[in-house]
Write an enzyme that holds these catalytic residues in place. Structure first.
Site, PDB file in Angstrom:
ATOM      1  CE  LYS A  40       2.547   2.331   9.882  1.00 24.02           C
ATOM      2  NZ  LYS A  40       2.737   3.471  10.756  1.00 24.02           N
TER       3      LYS A  40
ATOM      4  CG  ASP B 248       4.688  14.174  10.689  1.00 19.32           C
ATOM      5  OD1 ASP B 248       5.005  14.848  10.358  1.00 19.32           O
ATOM      6  OD2 ASP B 248       5.269  12.669  10.671  1.00 19.32           O
TER       7      ASP B 248
ATOM      8  CE  LYS C 245       9.349  -1.846   1.110  1.00 16.40           C
ATOM      9  NZ  LYS C 245      10.316  -3.243  -0.198  1.00 16.40           N
TER      10      LYS C 245
ATOM     11  CG  LEU D  16      -1.827  -0.961   1.340  1.00 18.29           C
ATOM     12  CD1 LEU D  16      -2.385  -1.587   2.667  1.00 18.29           C
ATOM     13  CD2 LEU D  16      -3.536  -0.744  -0.359  1.00 18.29           C
ATOM     14  N   GLY D  17       1.852   1.216   0.852  1.00 18.50           N
ATOM     15  CA  GLY D  17       3.033   2.760   0.475  1.00 18.50           C
ATOM     16  C   GLY D  17       4.225   2.293   1.478  1.00 18.50           C
TER      17      GLY D  17
ATOM     18  N   GLY E  49       6.294   4.560   4.191  1.00 21.65           N
ATOM     19  CA  GLY E  49       7.256   5.988   5.360  1.00 21.65           C
ATOM     20  C   GLY E  49       8.498   4.725   6.308  1.00 21.65           C
TER      21      GLY E  49
END
Length: 396
Positions: free
Chosen positions: A134, A231, A120, A113-114, A116
């Site tokens: 995650k 953040d 992952k 999905l993404g 950071g």
């Protein structure tokens, strides 16, 4: 290491220490980077440590108001009028690594999905529901710190505008977190993504998303012991199937200053373009430092422009450096509104929100409105827009 925050009542879950051994949860939290996920593309937004200043508590009063004082702990049974609560203990499921490996088809690339700072994020299927998993980047110490912070904060916070943490996994060197799956991905992807799968957000949805995000942030700020998110940015605002906004990634969250303190002094960490100027310059962190980040996101929602874009001409790379004069006047605002909106937005409401964004971007924290007020103004704008829609005209 970061600042210990034992003023949070400890949860029932153990967390790993930096040496890999298991220590009681709630003993210490170091702050580091965070990341979020989008729909099907990998997010390139990364959180950055700007300097290496010391992490300490600092205030306007004497040293008696320590952040570790148990009397200043969060009330674990407080219900809020905006629909949230802090649970007395986290009720998280402990997943096995085998379960999560199977749910993501061995972390198959097609389920990604993404990505950071933590690692992952994969889409998985478990017990008949879709989940987001995650997975810690085993080469990065920062992931362990975010893993702890997510459990300590998000594991006990409940609010409809915060992403729900379902559970975690800690086996050997494997650290994972399991969240509810957010079908529409991140606000960042909808504002700045490209491709056939990304549809421009209409005005009504942009306003709905702004209200939801403001509600989540207001909840954090109005808890008995304020929580500073630290953040706030478009990539950390995730959307469910109905475009309800939910704040994700609590890896940088901190308990706010005690009653005798005006601020915290801490290592400067965050995302360029969103971090408040006083925090960037001094390391002094205020609750209203979050309000500044919210103001940046509001401007992004209005304009469709990124907070930082090096492809813009010199002097225009940082959005807030040049955008403020355009937020106060109707004619100037019209020139910077997102072209993807076309003429389909109420100019009066847009001007109200742009002026609100300008207040959130005030240079001094005390000049910025509290998030509860921001939320109420946004709701009022939505209500008035529903009654009378003033669409931008060609002759204006």
């Amino acid at each position: 290491m970061g600042t210990c925050w034992s003023s949070l009542p400890p949860s029932n879950h153990p967390t790993p220490s930096p040496t890999g051994t298991v220590t009681p949860a709630g003993t210490c939290n170091s702050q580091t980077t965070s990341g979020s996920y989008g729909t099907s593309t990998t997010s390139t937004t990364r959180t950055t440590t700007f300097n290496s200043s010391t992490t300490t508590s600092s205030g306007s009063g004497s040293g008696s108001g320590s952040s570790n004082n148990m009397s200043s702990s969060i009330n674990s049974h407080h219900d809020y009028s905006i629909g949230g609560q802090i649970l007395p203990t986290s009720n998280l499921r402990v997943y096995t690594f085998a379960e999560l490996k199977a749910s993501t088809k061995n972390f198959k690339p097609e389920t990604l999905l993404g990505e950071g700072g933590f690692g992952k994020v994969y889409r998985g299927w478990l017990d008949g529901i879709t989940i987001a998993v995650k997975k810690l980047n085993s080469e990065g110490y920062q992931g362990l710190q975010e893993w702890q912070s997510e459990i300590h904060f998000l594991g006990r916070l409940y609010h409809p505008n915060l992403v729900k943490l379902l559970g975690y996994c800690y086996e050997d060197t494997e650290l994972l977190l399991v969240y509810e799956y957010m079908q529409k991905g991140s606000l960042e992807n909808h504002l700045f993504g490209r491709g056939a799968v990304v549809q421009p957000l209409p005005w009504e949805l942009r306003l709905k998303i702004a209200i939801g995000a403001a509600s989540g942030l207001s909840f954090l700020h109005t808890s008995d012991r304020e929580i500073i998110y630290r953040d706030f940015k478009a990539s950390n605002i995730l959307l469910d199937g109905s475009y309800n906004a939910k704040i994700s990634d609590f890896g940088l969250a901190k308990l706010g200053p005690s009653a005798s303190q005006s601020h915290l002094s801490t290592t400067v960490m965050g995302t360029p373009g969103y971090a408040a100027p006083e925090y960037m310059q001094t390391g002094h962190l205020y609750v209203k430092s979050d309000v500044y980040g919210f103001g940046v996101v509001l401007v992004e929602i209005l304009t469709g422009l990124r907070a930082i874009d090096l492809n813009r001409p010199s002097g225009y790379h940082n959005l807030t450096d040049w955008i403020k004069p355009h937020l106060q006047e109707r004619r100037k605002l019209k020139k910077i509104m997102d072209p993807q909106l076309g003429d389909k937005y109420p100019i009066k409401a847009a001007l109200t929100i742009s002026k609100l964004a300008s207040k959130c971007l005030a240079p001094e924290p005390k000049m910025r409105p509290p998030m509860k007020d921001v939320m109420e103004i946004l709701k009022g704008t939505q209500a008035s827009t529903d009654k009378t829609v003033e669409v931008r005209g060609q002759n204006e």
